[in-house]
Write an enzyme that holds these catalytic residues in place. Sequence first.
Site, short mmCIF file in Angstrom:
data_model
loop_
_atom_site.label_atom_id
_atom_site.label_comp_id
_atom_site.label_asym_id
_atom_site.label_seq_id
_atom_site.Cartn_x
_atom_site.Cartn_y
_atom_site.Cartn_z
N HIS A 292 0.84 -1.21 0.00
CA HIS A 292 0.00 0.00 0.00
C HIS A 292 0.87 1.25 0.00
O HIS A 292 2.05 1.20 0.34
CB HIS A 292 -0.91 0.02 1.23
CG HIS A 292 -2.11 -0.89 1.10
ND1 HIS A 292 -2.04 -2.25 1.35
CD2 HIS A 292 -3.39 -0.64 0.73
CE1 HIS A 292 -3.23 -2.78 1.14
NE2 HIS A 292 -4.07 -1.84 0.77
N LYS B 83 -0.66 4.83 4.76
CA LYS B 83 -1.58 3.90 5.44
C LYS B 83 -1.15 3.69 6.88
O LYS B 83 0.03 3.51 7.16
CB LYS B 83 -1.61 2.57 4.67
CG LYS B 83 -2.63 1.60 5.22
CD LYS B 83 -2.86 0.44 4.27
CE LYS B 83 -3.80 -0.59 4.86
NZ LYS B 83 -5.12 -0.04 5.19
P1 NAP Z 1 -6.83 9.60 4.32
O1 NAP Z 1 -6.50 10.12 2.96
O2 NAP Z 1 -5.89 9.89 5.46
O3 NAP Z 1 -8.29 10.16 4.68
C1 NAP Z 1 -8.87 10.11 5.97
C2 NAP Z 1 -9.56 11.44 6.19
O4 NAP Z 1 -10.34 11.39 7.39
C3 NAP Z 1 -8.54 12.57 6.39
O5 NAP Z 1 -8.97 13.72 5.69
C4 NAP Z 1 -8.59 12.78 7.90
O6 NAP Z 1 -8.15 14.05 8.32
C5 NAP Z 1 -10.06 12.57 8.14
N1 NAP Z 1 -10.44 12.36 9.54
C6 NAP Z 1 -9.65 11.99 10.59
N2 NAP Z 1 -10.40 11.92 11.71
C7 NAP Z 1 -11.66 12.27 11.36
C8 NAP Z 1 -12.87 12.39 12.09
N3 NAP Z 1 -12.95 12.14 13.40
N4 NAP Z 1 -14.00 12.78 11.41
C9 NAP Z 1 -13.94 13.03 10.09
N5 NAP Z 1 -12.81 12.95 9.35
C10 NAP Z 1 -11.69 12.56 9.98
O7 NAP Z 1 -7.02 8.03 4.29
P2 NAP Z 1 -7.58 7.12 3.07
O8 NAP Z 1 -6.46 6.64 2.24
O9 NAP Z 1 -8.72 7.81 2.43
O10 NAP Z 1 -8.10 5.85 3.89
C11 NAP Z 1 -9.16 5.96 4.83
C12 NAP Z 1 -9.45 4.58 5.40
O11 NAP Z 1 -10.00 3.76 4.35
C13 NAP Z 1 -8.23 3.83 5.93
O12 NAP Z 1 -8.61 3.10 7.08
C14 NAP Z 1 -7.90 2.87 4.78
O13 NAP Z 1 -7.23 1.70 5.24
C15 NAP Z 1 -9.27 2.54 4.29
N6 NAP Z 1 -9.38 2.04 2.92
C16 NAP Z 1 -10.34 1.14 2.68
C17 NAP Z 1 -10.57 0.67 1.41
C18 NAP Z 1 -11.69 -0.31 1.18
O14 NAP Z 1 -11.89 -0.75 0.04
N7 NAP Z 1 -12.43 -0.67 2.22
C19 NAP Z 1 -9.77 1.12 0.35
C20 NAP Z 1 -8.77 2.05 0.62
C21 NAP Z 1 -8.59 2.53 1.91
P3 NAP Z 1 -6.58 14.14 8.82
O15 NAP Z 1 -5.75 13.86 7.62
O16 NAP Z 1 -6.46 15.55 9.30
O17 NAP Z 1 -6.42 13.11 9.90
#
Ligand code: NAP
Length: 265
Positions: free
Chosen positions: A155, A159
């Site tokens: 990844h 992550k």
């Molecule tokens: P990311 O780019 O870091 O996005 C997460 C967002 O949530 C950031 O903008 C973060 O702000 C914000 N956030 C943090 N705390 C919050 C809160 N309490 N309320 C609202 N927003 C909040 O991460 P990502 O790559 O999108 O991944 C997000 C999650 O999805 C991870 O757990 C990843 O493993 C998962 N994922 C799942 C799949 C699937 O198919 N299920 C696929 C890809 C990723 P800050 O940056 O300021 O903390």
Amino acid sequence: MDKIKVVVTGATGKMGLEALNTVIDADDLELVGAIDVKHAGMDVGYLVGVKPIGVQVNEDLATVLKEEKPDVMVDFTNPQAVLKNIKTALEHKVSPVVGTTGLTDSELEEIQQESKTNNTSVFIAPNFTIGAVLMMRFAKEAAKYMPHVEVIEQHHDEKLDAPSGTALKTIEMISEEREALRQGNINEYEKIPGCRGGEHQGMRVHSVRLPGLVAHQEVIFGGQGQTLTIRHDSISRDSFRPGIALGIRKVKSLKGVVIGLENLI
Ligand code: NAP
């Protein structure tokens, strides 16, 4: 038919933006809220590169749930925020569709309980891509005949959790099919701690984190004089959109907590 009203949490993150685009592009879905700790007040249209759509990023999930009364909350935040968001949604009888990975077993039990108390269904998918679901299914099948297996997941380097939710789900599914097995040389030792990876019932899991990667996994089986590799690559994040849309459309018709896209297709 009424549109399904959706709020997205983690809306300005990498996956949150995919969820926003999924909802905005679908005729039967309506975006009524976007929650993030960043970009409060910004119109969502600017975030996804279209004209303003009249929905602003908000920091306060509970207020948006109370005012907009969505049907579904899509969560792509982080392992520290996700449980609280799910509980807040359930208290407002809003069904969570959860993509955030890293939930522990005890957190999942808590979610089961809250889902029951509030009589509101939950859908959780460690991976929203059809290709990854098939990879896991094929790996489970292969393990019947080739029980020696290691998983390498790769990844992007932002992550937080390791191994990935997909790798965990893969080894759980393989464990349903094969007995625990001691793999490798009984006398093997690590010259760099951790270089043989994490271990679950004899299976080794290796997590690679590098810039440039999206989400990739190889499940490698070894047998006498042969190997079998099952590999899936999400080469761009729009691979997750059809699965997110399916989760949003189906979650209200589910009972309790359902985990895994394979249960919807
Ligand atoms: P990311 O780019 O870091 O996005 C997460 C967002 O949530 C950031 O903008 C973060 O702000 C914000 N956030 C943090 N705390 C919050 C809160 N309490 N309320 C609202 N927003 C909040 O991460 P990502 O790559 O999108 O991944 C997000 C999650 O999805 C991870 O757990 C990843 O493993 C998962 N994922 C799942 C799949 C699937 O198919 N299920 C696929 C890809 C990723 P800050 O940056 O300021 O903390």
